[in-house]
Design a protein around this motif. Sequence first.
Motif, PDB file in Angstrom:
ATOM      1  N   ASP A   1       0.829  -1.217   0.000  1.00  0.00           N
ATOM      2  CA  ASP A   1       0.000   0.000   0.000  1.00  0.00           C
ATOM      3  C   ASP A   1       0.858   1.259   0.000  1.00  0.00           C
ATOM      4  N   LEU A   2       2.061   1.144   0.575  1.00  0.00           N
ATOM      5  CA  LEU A   2       2.899   2.322   0.786  1.00  0.00           C
ATOM      6  C   LEU A   2       4.364   1.957   0.572  1.00  0.00           C
ATOM      7  N   LEU A   3       5.078   2.812  -0.172  1.00  0.00           N
ATOM      8  CA  LEU A   3       6.529   2.676  -0.326  1.00  0.00           C
ATOM      9  C   LEU A   3       7.165   3.923   0.263  1.00  0.00           C
ATOM     10  N   VAL A   4       8.164   3.723   1.151  1.00  0.00           N
ATOM     11  CA  VAL A   4       8.853   4.870   1.761  1.00  0.00           C
ATOM     12  C   VAL A   4      10.328   4.804   1.402  1.00  0.00           C
ATOM     13  N   ASN A   5      10.859   5.873   0.789  1.00  0.00           N
ATOM     14  CA  ASN A   5      12.312   5.964   0.671  1.00  0.00           C
ATOM     15  C   ASN A   5      12.833   6.634   1.936  1.00  0.00           C
ATOM     16  N   ALA A   6      13.469   5.845   2.805  1.00  0.00           N
ATOM     17  CA  ALA A   6      14.060   6.386   4.037  1.00  0.00           C
ATOM     18  C   ALA A   6      15.578   6.288   3.969  1.00  0.00           C
ATOM     19  N   THR A   7      16.119   6.233   2.748  1.00  0.00           N
ATOM     20  CA  THR A   7      17.581   6.286   2.594  1.00  0.00           C
ATOM     21  C   THR A   7      17.985   7.743   2.381  1.00  0.00           C
ATOM     22  N   SER A   8      19.286   7.982   2.287  1.00  0.00           N
ATOM     23  CA  SER A   8      19.754   9.342   1.995  1.00  0.00           C
ATOM     24  C   SER A   8      19.929   9.562   0.492  1.00  0.00           C
ATOM     25  N   ILE A   9      19.499   8.604  -0.340  1.00  0.00           N
ATOM     26  CA  ILE A   9      19.640   8.782  -1.800  1.00  0.00           C
ATOM     27  C   ILE A   9      18.690   9.902  -2.235  1.00  0.00           C
ATOM     28  N   GLY A  10      19.253  10.905  -2.926  1.00  0.00           N
ATOM     29  CA  GLY A  10      18.440  12.033  -3.394  1.00  0.00           C
ATOM     30  C   GLY A  10      18.763  13.317  -2.654  1.00  0.00           C
TER      31      GLY A  10
END
Length: 282
Positions: free
Chosen positions: A191-200
């Motif tokens: 349902d949900l994708l979270v980018n919690a890396t420092s990429i970006g």
Amino acid sequence: MSDPELQQIVCCMGLPVAGNPTQQMMERAFDAAALPWRYLTLEVPPDRLRDAVAGMRAMGFRGGNFTIPHKVEVIQHLDGLSEAAELMGAVNCVYFEGERLLGENTDGKGFVQSLREVMDPRGKHVVVLGAGGAARAITVELGLSGVARITLVNRSRERGEPLAQLLNDRVGVATEFVPWDGDFQVPADADLLVNATSIGLSDADARVPVDVSSLRDGLVVADVIFNPPRTRLIRDAEANGAITLDGLGMLVNQGVIGFKIWTGVDPDPQAMRAALEEYLGL
Ligand code: NDP
């Protein structure tokens, strides 16, 4: 709350803290609420943390934020922790309750508050990319908010596996660790994708290794990166019909929560977001 005519001080301690966008956001919120408070950024080296916390007490500060490298170390100088901060083992917000200096972690709460604008997390399948401090705060808070399960994707096993174990054993949310190898395919039932890396961070074209075709219509895609907020992941997700949440929402909401804890007053989130956007030149 004490006499609003008296100037009250909260602070942000970190290394380095120069150019902290939170200061601009908080001082704007104090102005909007007509509170004569100040938010100071103070650079504190690790070996002076104990003295700095004692200084907060001595000078009657109302509370503060702690950033890297103090989020874990500050705990030993506090008198108590919230449930979430205790589970995360990290504190980014402190406040006085009488003489007791208490620790909270508002990063994950800010994320969940921002998420609630588009989705109720209860019962959802969440995919989180990353296993650092931001991922820890977000996954613990999502677990406490009743998500059904978490797929935790991280490049290094050394950070991914212990976080998955914490979520399974202490938070009680079913969590599967998946080592990140090549482009990650977001499962069809997520349902949900979270980018919690420092990429970006500081690079609007940095690519998060995710199969863009799996960012489908109806999926919620959130990015913790707030500088710049329109990351490549957010742009790709939007182009594929996903619902998106940028990192500014999380930053504003963690600030909203801290502001309420310190002052007892609900701040104006729009004024806070506008201050951040000005700071970032958006
Ligand atoms: P950490 O250094 O603790 O963790 C970084 C994470 O990113 C790790 O999981 C690391 O994986 C992963 N990572 C970094 N580079 C790569 C790469 N090239 N490929 C795959 N994985 C990678 O950082 P934090 O968790 O403290 O912060 C992460 C981001 O969140 C920062 O950019 C920060 O600015 C942002 N943030 C935003 C907030 C907001 O309010 N919007 C609040 C807090 C943080 P590995 O374990 O393999 O090294």
